[in-house]
Design an enzyme around this catalytic site. Structure first.
Site, mmCIF file in Angstrom:
data_model
loop_
_atom_site.group_PDB
_atom_site.id
_atom_site.type_symbol
_atom_site.label_atom_id
_atom_site.label_comp_id
_atom_site.label_asym_id
_atom_site.label_seq_id
_atom_site.Cartn_x
_atom_site.Cartn_y
_atom_site.Cartn_z
ATOM 1 N N ASP A 97 0.828 -1.203 0.000
ATOM 2 C CA ASP A 97 0.000 0.000 0.000
ATOM 3 C C ASP A 97 0.868 1.261 0.000
ATOM 4 O O ASP A 97 1.863 1.337 0.726
ATOM 5 C CB ASP A 97 -0.880 -0.029 1.265
ATOM 6 N N GLU B 57 1.269 -0.589 -5.071
ATOM 7 C CA GLU B 57 0.235 0.428 -5.306
ATOM 8 C C GLU B 57 0.937 1.762 -5.559
ATOM 9 O O GLU B 57 1.355 2.436 -4.631
ATOM 10 C CB GLU B 57 -0.712 0.566 -4.107
HETATM 11 C C1 GLC Z 1 -3.803 3.731 -0.288
HETATM 12 C C2 GLC Z 1 -5.216 3.221 -0.176
HETATM 13 C C3 GLC Z 1 -6.110 4.327 0.326
HETATM 14 C C4 GLC Z 1 -5.590 4.810 1.656
HETATM 15 C C5 GLC Z 1 -4.097 5.157 1.595
HETATM 16 C C6 GLC Z 1 -3.505 5.312 2.952
HETATM 17 O O1 GLC Z 1 -3.666 4.701 -1.241
HETATM 18 O O2 GLC Z 1 -5.635 2.734 -1.413
HETATM 19 O O3 GLC Z 1 -7.432 3.898 0.448
HETATM 20 O O4 GLC Z 1 -6.313 5.950 2.053
HETATM 21 O O5 GLC Z 1 -3.337 4.168 0.951
HETATM 22 O O6 GLC Z 1 -3.203 4.062 3.511
#
Ligand code: GLC
Length: 545
Positions: A190, A232
């Site tokens: 993430d 991500e």
């Molecule tokens: C990522 C997640 C998002 C979250 C962020 C902080 O971007 O997809 O939903 O708010 O991380 O963890």
């Protein structure tokens, strides 16, 4: 492979429930399940589960680690893989480390970024962009208990971890290995571009981030080589691709194709595929072993991170174009039936983003309310056409749970004091099993969407040309609303033609030979093609004996 992302509670109450619903997922053609964060988190300050209190404990109402293990075993029996989030940039302010840091314990304070005055925080704030400029402005939060500022890039209750402290890295790796020991196959890293902070920089995509991802790859390859890392990286393509690493030093196995997602919606609002075609051509030039996850919607907002240099060459100006896109998806401009909600509407930066389910953004919600059958048909055709385009791309398509039956926006978040400022909850609603039952009738809206989508998925799963090794290229159609994609592998060639306009279009892909439409089964010329509004074809070249 076909992925689906789902919230455990919204989909089936708890982990045991998800296990009971695996047959449904199988029926939907899914073999990769992304379980949205299910770790222990605060009931209120959770950021949808991305503020983790304990990386080894399941949120009580969702079950426990044994349930997770049982679920992964059950998935593996059905040849399904399980993907989970590893939220490594921050912990919740209620994580044990944060609690100890708040008590002034130096070791734990050094696992975060603490400052006793605002001098350094101000230096950071001057350069570091904001993730939530409206709902959570600033990058630091004052903690009265220890009379220090702590770095909070996301929400004030999400404290950034300090990877300059090697203990943080070690402990987080133990957490990661603990997670994969439960049988998790794909680890979603993430917010990975954010994990290294350095004063005087934007704190995004720094070299050390790549070092850390490289170390994670080495560790997982040695300890649990079956595990895949999914990064991500919600950034422009130039920033995303380096996360694959190099052949000698690989990093992530898979990344999200975020630019294509945003460009698809841009084409919907403008009925103009030129940017989408430009993106397709760029992605097609990349090595074929770069695996992208393609999607139309996910749990987050749609950010308009488009290639504005390219759009400028088409005469579009960034500021006014973003405004148009948001107006379009609010249903206020451009003959739109779309119904979205703005997210982090920052009048200064003009950088508002968009939320909403695929179906509602495609106009299905508005059309249902209007009672106009033709309008509804158009909106459904658009929904199916977009999914089909996504399925045409190389990589792993990921469907948002509920989209397979045309899930609409859920406005209940507006009644919730804490959620009402976070419009992302509009598309994080509960899965409606009542509607799922209706899908059994092919005439129902749910049945139509489910069946048509399943058909495209079956076509994708049964033809060689959809494999990742295929040569993919765009073909000129001489119509700015129609995109044409060719996939060739071995002796199979498939051409996908997609009309992003609601009007009938005739285009000229100019392909000689005989083609059969895989959907209708009919011989269809591919030299000159007429498509209905939001229509599409998947044409397979007939062998000439
Ligand atoms: C990522 C997640 C998002 C979250 C962020 C902080 O971007 O997809 O939903 O708010 O991380 O963890």
């Amino acid at each position: 492979m076909l992925g689906m992302m789902l919230y455990v509670d919204n989909f089936a109450e708890n982990l045991k429930g998800v296990k009971r619903k695996l047959s449904y997922l199988e029926e939907a053609g899914v073999n990769v399940i992304h379980l949205m964060p299910f770790f222990d988190t605060d009931k209120h300050e959770s950021d949808g589960g991305y503020a983790v209190k304990d990386f080894r404990k399941v949120r009580r109402d969702l079950g426990d680690m044994e349930d997770l293990k049982a679920l992964t075993v059950a998935c593996h029996r059905r040849d399904m893989c399980v993907c989970c989030d590893f939220v490594m940039n921050h912990t919740s302010d209620q994580h044990e480390w944060a609690i100890r840091a708040r008590q002034g314990d130096g070791e734990y304070m050094s696992r975060y970024f603490f400052y006793d005055n605002d001098e350094i925080p101000k230096q950071y704030d001057a350069i570091v962009p904001q993730v939530f400029p409206v709902s959570a402005p600033g990058n630091f939060t004052w903690i009265e208990d220890v009379r220090h500022f702590v770095m909070t890039t996301f929400h004030p209750y999400q404290w950034d971890l300090n990877y300059h402290n090697p203990r943080v890295f070690n402990e987080m790796v133990y957490n990661l290995l603990y997670l994969v020991n439960q049988g998790v196959d794909i680890v979603r890293l993430d917010a990975v571009p954010y994990i290294w902070k350095e004063p005087g920089t934007t704190c995004r995509n720094l070299d050390r981030v790549h070092t850390i991802v490289r170390m994670l790859r080495l560790i997982t390859e040695i300890v649990c080589p079956g595990v895949l890392l999914l990064g991500e990286v919600v950034m422009e393509p130039e920033k995303v691709v380096p996360y694959f690493g190099t052949i000698e030093k690989p990093e992530c196995h898979m990344l999200y194709n975020v630019t294509t997602m945003a460009s698809i919606w841009n084409s919907v609002a403008t009925r103009d595929i030129r940017l989408l075609k430009h993106e397709l051509d760029k992605v097609s030039e990349l090595p074929k072993d770069y695996v992208f996850l393609n999607y139309l919607r996910c749990h987050d907002d749609i950010g308009w991170g488009l290639d504005y240099g390219f759009l400028a060459s088409l005469g579009m100006d960034e500021f006014s174009h973003k405004k148009y896109l948001n107006d379009y998806f609010l249903g206020n401009a451009g003959y739109s039936d779309s119904r979205g909600a703005v997210y982090n509407d920052d009048p200064v930066g003009g950088d508002a983003r968009m939320c909403g389910t695929t179906a509602s953004l495609c106009g299905i919600e508005t059309a249902i309310e209007s009672g106009d059958r033709e309008r509804l048909q158009k909106a459904v055709d658009l929904d199916i056409m977009l999914h089909s385009y996504m399925l045409m791309l190389s990589g792993i398509p990921v469907i948002c749970s509920g989209d397979e039956i045309g899930r609409l926006n859920d406005y209940s978040y507006l009644e919730d004091e804490e959620k009402k400022y976070d419009s992302r909850y509009i598309h994080r609603g509960r899965f409606e099993w009542e509607l799922e039952k209706k899908k059994k009738s092919g005439r129902s809206l749910q049945g139509q969407i489910f069946e048509r989508l399943s058909e495209i998925e079956r076509i994708r799963a049964s033809h060689t040309a959809f494999l990742g090794d295929a040569d993919v290229r765009s073909i000129n159609t001489y119509d700015d609303s129609v995109i044409c994609v060719s996939r060739i592998l071995d002796d199979e060639e498939i051409i996908g033609v997609f009309n992003f306009s609601e009007h009938e279009k005739t285009c000229w892909p100019g392909a000689e030979g005989t083609y059969r439409d895989l959907i209708s089964g009919e011989i269809t010329p591919a030299k000159e093609i007429t498509l209905a509004g939001y229509g599409m074809y998947l044409l397979r070249r007939e062998r000439s004996y």
